[in-house]
Design an enzyme around this catalytic site. Structure first.
Site, PDB file in Angstrom:
ATOM      1  N   SER A   9       0.922  -1.373  -0.242  1.00 44.12           N
ATOM      2  CA  SER A   9      -0.173   0.091   0.553  1.00 44.12           C
ATOM      3  C   SER A   9       0.988   1.374  -0.256  1.00 44.12           C
ATOM      4  CB  SER A   9      -0.937   0.042   1.677  1.00 44.12           C
ATOM      5  OG  SER A   9      -1.245   1.422   1.532  1.00 44.12           O
ATOM      6  N   ASP A  36      -4.651   3.830  -1.376  1.00 45.71           N
ATOM      7  CA  ASP A  36      -5.604   3.519   0.165  1.00 45.71           C
ATOM      8  C   ASP A  36      -6.206   5.385  -0.308  1.00 45.71           C
ATOM      9  OD1 ASP A  36      -6.253   1.567   0.926  1.00 45.71           O
ATOM     10  OD2 ASP A  36      -3.536   1.862   2.312  1.00 45.71           O
ATOM     11  N   HIS A  67      -8.626   1.329  -3.566  1.00 43.85           N
ATOM     12  CA  HIS A  67      -9.680   1.034  -1.732  1.00 43.85           C
ATOM     13  C   HIS A  67      -9.927   2.116  -1.847  1.00 43.85           C
ATOM     14  CE1 HIS A  67      -9.132   0.136   1.992  1.00 43.85           C
ATOM     15  NE2 HIS A  67     -10.662   0.394   1.987  1.00 43.85           N
ATOM     16  N   MET A  69     -12.005   4.325   0.339  1.00 40.79           N
ATOM     17  CA  MET A  69     -12.479   4.405   1.525  1.00 40.79           C
ATOM     18  C   MET A  69     -13.286   6.520   1.111  1.00 40.79           C
ATOM     19  SD  MET A  69      -9.223   3.206   3.442  1.00 40.79           S
ATOM     20  CE  MET A  69      -8.585   3.799   2.185  1.00 40.79           C
ATOM     21  N   MET A 138     -11.047  -5.361   6.477  1.00 40.18           N
ATOM     22  CA  MET A 138     -10.311  -4.929   6.987  1.00 40.18           C
ATOM     23  C   MET A 138      -9.734  -5.439   8.436  1.00 40.18           C
ATOM     24  SD  MET A 138     -10.016  -2.160   5.079  1.00 40.18           S
ATOM     25  CE  MET A 138      -8.787  -1.345   5.783  1.00 40.18           C
ATOM     26  N   GLY A 143      -8.277   4.462   8.107  1.00 42.09           N
ATOM     27  CA  GLY A 143      -8.383   5.925   7.914  1.00 42.09           C
ATOM     28  C   GLY A 143      -6.356   5.936   8.309  1.00 42.09           C
ATOM     29  N   GLY A 146      -0.398   1.971  10.065  1.00 42.25           N
ATOM     30  CA  GLY A 146       0.529   1.849  11.124  1.00 42.25           C
ATOM     31  C   GLY A 146      -0.468   1.285  12.229  1.00 42.25           C
ATOM     32  N   GLY A 177      -4.959  -3.913   6.778  1.00 46.15           N
ATOM     33  CA  GLY A 177      -4.793  -3.415   7.846  1.00 46.15           C
ATOM     34  C   GLY A 177      -3.805  -4.037   9.017  1.00 46.15           C
ATOM     35  N   GLY A 178      -3.169  -3.791   9.445  1.00 45.45           N
ATOM     36  CA  GLY A 178      -2.153  -4.522  10.280  1.00 45.45           C
ATOM     37  C   GLY A 178      -1.465  -6.021  10.149  1.00 45.45           C
ATOM     38  N   SER A 199       3.062  -0.316   6.008  1.00 43.55           N
ATOM     39  CA  SER A 199       4.139   0.151   7.269  1.00 43.55           C
ATOM     40  C   SER A 199       4.665  -1.060   7.341  1.00 43.55           C
ATOM     41  CB  SER A 199       3.722   0.470   9.135  1.00 43.55           C
ATOM     42  OG  SER A 199       2.586  -0.554   9.343  1.00 43.55           O
TER      43      SER A 199
HETATM   44  C1  DX5 Z   1      -6.049   1.237   5.981  1.00 43.39           C
HETATM   45  C2  DX5 Z   1      -5.668   1.326   4.744  1.00 43.39           C
HETATM   46  C3  DX5 Z   1      -4.751   0.507   4.304  1.00 43.39           C
HETATM   47  C4  DX5 Z   1      -3.152   0.717   4.999  1.00 43.39           C
HETATM   48  C5  DX5 Z   1      -2.392  -0.159   5.743  1.00 43.39           C
HETATM   49  O1  DX5 Z   1      -6.587   2.139   6.495  1.00 43.39           O
HETATM   50  O2  DX5 Z   1      -6.863   0.918   3.916  1.00 43.39           O
HETATM   51  O3  DX5 Z   1      -4.636   0.150   3.379  1.00 43.39           O
HETATM   52  O4  DX5 Z   1      -2.517   2.058   4.873  1.00 43.39           O
HETATM   53  O5  DX5 Z   1      -1.698   0.472   6.393  1.00 43.39           O
HETATM   54  P1  DX5 Z   1      -1.078  -0.726   7.210  1.00 43.39           P
HETATM   55  O6  DX5 Z   1      -0.591  -2.193   6.683  1.00 43.39           O
HETATM   56  O7  DX5 Z   1       0.288   0.050   7.881  1.00 43.39           O
HETATM   57  O8  DX5 Z   1      -1.890  -1.197   8.580  1.00 43.39           O
HETATM   58 ZN    ZN Z   2      -6.282  -0.369   1.897  1.00 44.53          ZN
END
Ligand code: DX5
Ligand code: ZN
Length: 224
Positions: A9, A36, A67, A69, A138, A143, A146, A177-178, A199
């Site tokens: 990402s 994103d 993605h 959002m 998710m 949002g 990290g 995410g995560g 991240s």
């Molecule tokens: C969250 C995004 C993700 C995010 C992932 O809002 O959709 O794509 O940036 O970030 P990490 O991999 O650091 O959790």
């Molecule tokens: Zn994303």
């Protein structure tokens, strides 16, 4: 463990050197580039818009995993397909007419995905699952990159895997995410096909290539 696809990402990339960062992902064997798009309304942050997607499209032949959002995603999907999006993912929570969105994406021969926030159960998708190419679970509240992985994503992946396999649906399951070398293998074991990571891939600890390899190796190390 069956191999997973890796989708870096770029929200955590060095945007001053975006084309180079994307090229490094490509050279390291990433399958998708995850982009994103945050609108300051569905989530507080504002990130990337059409011109950056266009620039990434010029920089790589990889699948662009968009993605969205954003609120009212139906107003945005056309333009993100125009600028080169390959997989168009909208949030279930933001889409009033998700089925129509999927139809519009398919009418342009792109892949359609729906994203589920941590508070949304997987069975909301039951009626639309046969039509989807991807389900994005998710692992954090959308949002920001990290954040820590939310454990309840795992049973959601398991439930979706079960339904998709039992019915022979084509949708792939993406976790976003995560994702780290600790949580990634657990998501793969639960049935995820695609891992998004920001991240864990773009950081000062190691190169993009080393981080992609570490994530892939962590999944490969799992017993089948
Ligand atoms: C969250 C995004 C993700 C995010 C992932 O809002 O959709 O794509 O940036 O970030 P990490 O991999 O650091 O959790
Ligand atoms: Zn994303």
């Amino acid at each position: 463990m069956k191999p997973v696809k890796i989708a870096p990402s770029i929200v955590s990339a060095d945007l001053g050197h975006l084309a180079d960062q994307v090229k490094q992902c490509e050279d390291a064997g990433a399958e998708y580039i995850h982009i994103d798009i945050m609108d300051g309304r569905f989530v507080p942050a504002i990130t990337i818009g059409w011109p950056i997607v266009e620039a990434v499209r010029r920089a790589t032949g990889l699948v662009l995993d968009i993605h969205l959002m954003v609120v009212e995603p139906e107003k945005q999907i056309g333009r993100f397909m125009d600028v080169g999006g390959d997989i168009i993912n909208v949030h279930w929570e933001a889409a009033t007419h998700p089925h129509r969105i999927v139809q519009e994406v398919h009418a342009r021969d792109r892949r359609a995905g729906i994203c589920l926030n941590p508070g949304t159960p997987p069975d909301v998708l039951n009626a639309i699952l046969p039509d989807l190419d991807q389900v994005m679970v998710m692992g954090v509240n959308p949002g920001a990159s990290g954040q820590s992985f939310i454990e309840s994503a795992l049973p959601k992946i398991e439930a979706l895997r079960q339904t998709i396999d039992a019915n022979g649906y084509r949708a792939e399951i993406e976790i976003d995410g995560g994702v780290t070398t600790a949580t990634g293998p657990r998501c793969a074991a639960a049935g995820a096909d695609v891992m998004v990571a920001a991240s864990a891939i773009f950081n000062a600890k190691a190169s993009i290539a080393q981080n992609i390899k570490s994530l892939r190796d962590s999944v490969a190390a799992l017993k089948a």
